[in-house]
Design a protein around this motif. Structure first.
Motif, PDB file in Angstrom:
ATOM      1  N   ALA A 158      36.582  45.429  35.912  1.00  0.00           N
ATOM      2  CA  ALA A 158      35.366  44.875  36.525  1.00  0.00           C
ATOM      3  C   ALA A 158      35.663  43.536  37.206  1.00  0.00           C
ATOM      4  O   ALA A 158      35.184  43.279  38.311  1.00  0.00           O
ATOM      5  CB  ALA A 158      34.276  44.699  35.470  1.00  0.00           C
ATOM      6  N   ILE A 159      36.469  42.698  36.553  1.00  0.00           N
ATOM      7  CA  ILE A 159      36.803  41.392  37.142  1.00  0.00           C
ATOM      8  C   ILE A 159      37.580  41.595  38.438  1.00  0.00           C
ATOM      9  O   ILE A 159      37.301  40.943  39.452  1.00  0.00           O
ATOM     10  CB  ILE A 159      37.607  40.538  36.141  1.00  0.00           C
ATOM     11  CG1 ILE A 159      36.683  40.045  35.023  1.00  0.00           C
ATOM     12  CG2 ILE A 159      38.253  39.339  36.827  1.00  0.00           C
ATOM     13  CD1 ILE A 159      37.389  39.363  33.873  1.00  0.00           C
ATOM     14  N   ASP A 160      38.544  42.510  38.427  1.00  0.00           N
ATOM     15  CA  ASP A 160      39.301  42.788  39.658  1.00  0.00           C
ATOM     16  C   ASP A 160      38.362  43.249  40.762  1.00  0.00           C
ATOM     17  O   ASP A 160      38.490  42.849  41.918  1.00  0.00           O
ATOM     18  CB  ASP A 160      40.353  43.890  39.418  1.00  0.00           C
ATOM     19  CG  ASP A 160      41.509  43.418  38.565  1.00  0.00           C
ATOM     20  OD1 ASP A 160      42.257  44.269  38.052  1.00  0.00           O
ATOM     21  OD2 ASP A 160      41.649  42.178  38.410  1.00  0.00           O
ATOM     22  N   HIS A 161      37.407  44.086  40.392  1.00  0.00           N
ATOM     23  CA  HIS A 161      36.454  44.605  41.368  1.00  0.00           C
ATOM     24  C   HIS A 161      35.600  43.474  41.928  1.00  0.00           C
ATOM     25  O   HIS A 161      35.374  43.379  43.139  1.00  0.00           O
ATOM     26  CB  HIS A 161      35.571  45.666  40.712  1.00  0.00           C
ATOM     27  CG  HIS A 161      34.471  46.181  41.585  1.00  0.00           C
ATOM     28  ND1 HIS A 161      34.698  47.069  42.610  1.00  0.00           N
ATOM     29  CD2 HIS A 161      33.152  45.923  41.604  1.00  0.00           C
ATOM     30  CE1 HIS A 161      33.555  47.336  43.215  1.00  0.00           C
ATOM     31  NE2 HIS A 161      32.593  46.659  42.625  1.00  0.00           N
ATOM     32  N   MET A 162      35.115  42.604  41.026  1.00  0.00           N
ATOM     33  CA  MET A 162      34.262  41.502  41.477  1.00  0.00           C
ATOM     34  C   MET A 162      35.030  40.575  42.410  1.00  0.00           C
ATOM     35  O   MET A 162      34.485  40.056  43.381  1.00  0.00           O
ATOM     36  CB  MET A 162      33.771  40.684  40.276  1.00  0.00           C
ATOM     37  CG  MET A 162      32.724  41.387  39.433  1.00  0.00           C
ATOM     38  SD  MET A 162      32.178  40.308  38.094  1.00  0.00           S
ATOM     39  CE  MET A 162      32.567  41.248  36.641  1.00  0.00           C
ATOM     40  N   ARG A 163      36.299  40.394  42.153  1.00  0.00           N
ATOM     41  CA  ARG A 163      37.084  39.475  42.988  1.00  0.00           C
ATOM     42  C   ARG A 163      37.392  40.099  44.342  1.00  0.00           C
ATOM     43  O   ARG A 163      37.491  39.413  45.343  1.00  0.00           O
ATOM     44  CB  ARG A 163      38.400  39.114  42.285  1.00  0.00           C
ATOM     45  CG  ARG A 163      38.195  38.105  41.191  1.00  0.00           C
ATOM     46  CD  ARG A 163      39.466  37.736  40.494  1.00  0.00           C
ATOM     47  NE  ARG A 163      39.179  36.701  39.512  1.00  0.00           N
ATOM     48  CZ  ARG A 163      39.859  36.528  38.393  1.00  0.00           C
ATOM     49  NH1 ARG A 163      40.864  37.325  38.098  1.00  0.00           N
ATOM     50  NH2 ARG A 163      39.543  35.553  37.567  1.00  0.00           N
ATOM     51  N   ARG A 164      37.552  41.444  44.339  1.00  0.00           N
ATOM     52  CA  ARG A 164      37.936  42.115  45.592  1.00  0.00           C
ATOM     53  C   ARG A 164      36.755  42.263  46.517  1.00  0.00           C
ATOM     54  O   ARG A 164      36.896  42.151  47.724  1.00  0.00           O
ATOM     55  CB  ARG A 164      38.437  43.534  45.275  1.00  0.00           C
ATOM     56  CG  ARG A 164      39.897  43.701  45.148  1.00  0.00           C
ATOM     57  CD  ARG A 164      40.274  45.173  45.247  1.00  0.00           C
ATOM     58  NE  ARG A 164      39.383  46.057  44.550  1.00  0.00           N
ATOM     59  CZ  ARG A 164      39.555  46.512  43.312  1.00  0.00           C
ATOM     60  NH1 ARG A 164      40.610  46.140  42.607  1.00  0.00           N
ATOM     61  NH2 ARG A 164      38.695  47.337  42.754  1.00  0.00           N
TER      62      ARG A 164
END
Lengths: 185, 223
Positions: free
Chosen positions: A86-92
């Motif tokens: 989820a964090i990777d998604h939010m950053r991307r």
């Protein structure tokens, strides 16, 4: 500490997965897919990419089980992987409008006025969360929304318990400030 | 703050059967692909591989002179006339000067440019851009169906999956497509259609994973 029956079952399933049994991994998926999907929904909202992220979580889980030492429950491991995904998604991704996707969270049994109110509440809540840093957002949701104890939050976000507490506190302050700012406008 | 917490806590993210199955099959496919992938090369092959790749890129960027390089650049001449040519169906022949011809079938001589009074004739051959409509393959249709499912567009997904079954009967994707159609029919309340599709998968399907899933769906439909 007494373990729940499901935790014992999960350990047996993990052992079978490590031995190469695909059916055991499918059972793990069927047992926990909804739990992971709910967490993803609370972290990133009813985003269209949740199904892809759900797949990512389980694809990452499979090799992780071979390294799993049993120092936490399988659910904690799943939450940990889901939080990272989820964090990777939010950053991307840049924030996107979720108007049409919010509809699936609206109970069709509500009156139109209630549905409008519910829609606005969800948009407001997701708008506030979107303004948090991804790591703070995760800590806030795990502790404040899902009510997990601090040491569990620490295991999921892979941080020292004291660092987890500080992150949760910082997230809480940021949310309070954003909510107050919204109420003033 | 309490209201925000309660609102976020109320977001359940219902994962229905279709999406759960679809996600599982995607996971299983990717795990199979990962386990069938060739083992990584030894690290010491990286350096010569990288060097070879860099050389190839340089060769592409700095192309060596072609066979016409020895020709002198023609002096600028006043263009006397440009005569458009009717489109030829055959490619124009190569003249003694070795004017480049189109290698693409259908390259047509589009204009004859006379440079100087009869001194030299430049032929202008232009590649025709052919717009080729290619039929999407089974994999492309299936991928579009998955994208439609992710958008909750069940009718579009059904239409695409039915195309996979009809247009590519020998494809390995027919079993998963039929199974997906059975799930979609079941979600739409058409259990009779779902049963028929499941029975087809079990009668003719060759994919063991899909057959196992079809067995489970048949049991659920029978309840």
């Amino acid at each position: 500490m007494l373990e729940r029956v499901s935790e014992v079952d999960d350990r047996e399933l993990v052992a079978r997965v490590v031995q190469g049994e695909r059916a055991a991994f499918e059972t793990i998926y069927r047992r926990h897919a909804q739990t992971v999907f709910t967490l993803l929904t609370r972290l990133i909202g009813p985003d269209r990419d949740r199904e892809d992220l759900l797949q990512d979580v389980f694809i990452r889980l499979h090799p992780a089980l071979h390294r799993f030492r049993g120092d936490c429950s399988l659910v904690t491991l799943l939450y940990r992987i889901a939080a990272r995904v989820a964090i990777d998604h939010m950053r991307r991704r840049r924030p996107v409008e979720l108007l049409d996707q919010i509809e699936e969270e609206i109970d069709p049994g509500l009156t139109p006025a209630q549905q409008t109110t519910r829609r606005e509440e969800i948009m407001t809540a997701l708008g506030v969360l979107a303004r948090l840093k991804p790591t703070h957002r995760v800590a806030f949701v795990l502790r404040e929304v899902m009510g997990l104890p601090h040491d569990e939050v620490a295991r999921i976000i892979d941080a020292h318990p004291a660092a987890a507490r500080m992150r949760v506190a910082a997230a809480r302050r940021a949310v309070a400030k954003l909510v107050a700012a919204k109420e003033r406008t | 703050m309490t209201e925000l917490r309660d609102t976020v806590a109320s977001l359940d993210g219902r994962l229905d059967d279709v999406r759960r199955e679809h996600a599982w099959r995607a996971v299983a496919r990717k795990l199979d692909a990962a386990s069938n992938a060739p083992p990584p090369r030894w690290p010491w092959l990286f350096v010569p591989t990288a060097a070879a790749l860099a050389t190839a890129v340089l060769l592409l960027v700095v192309r060596p002179p072609g066979p016409m390089a020895h020709r002198e650049e023609p002096a600028r001449r006043d263009i006397v006339a440009v005569t458009p040519q009717p489109r030829a169906t055959e490619p124009a022949p190569v003249d003694a000067d070795g004017v480049v011809r189109s290698a693409v079938a259908g390259g047509a001589l589009l204009a004859r440019i006379v440079v100087g009074a009869g001194e030299r004739v430049e032929q202008l051959v232009v590649h025709e851009t052919l717009s080729v409509h290619r039929r999407p393959g089974a994999a492309a249709l299936y991928a579009q169906a998955e994208a439609a499912l992710a958008r909750h567009d069940a009718s579009r997904a059904c239409a695409l999956l039915e195309r996979v079954v009809k247009e590519y009967p020998g494809s390995a994707l027919v079993d998963p497509a039929r199974y997906d159609l059975a799930l979609l029919a079941h979600s739409a309340g058409d259990d009779a259609k779902a049963v028929a599709l499941v029975e087809e998968v079990l009668a003719t399907g060759t994919n063991a994973n899909v057959r196992a899933a079809a067995e489970r769906l048949r049991e659920r439909l029978a309840r």
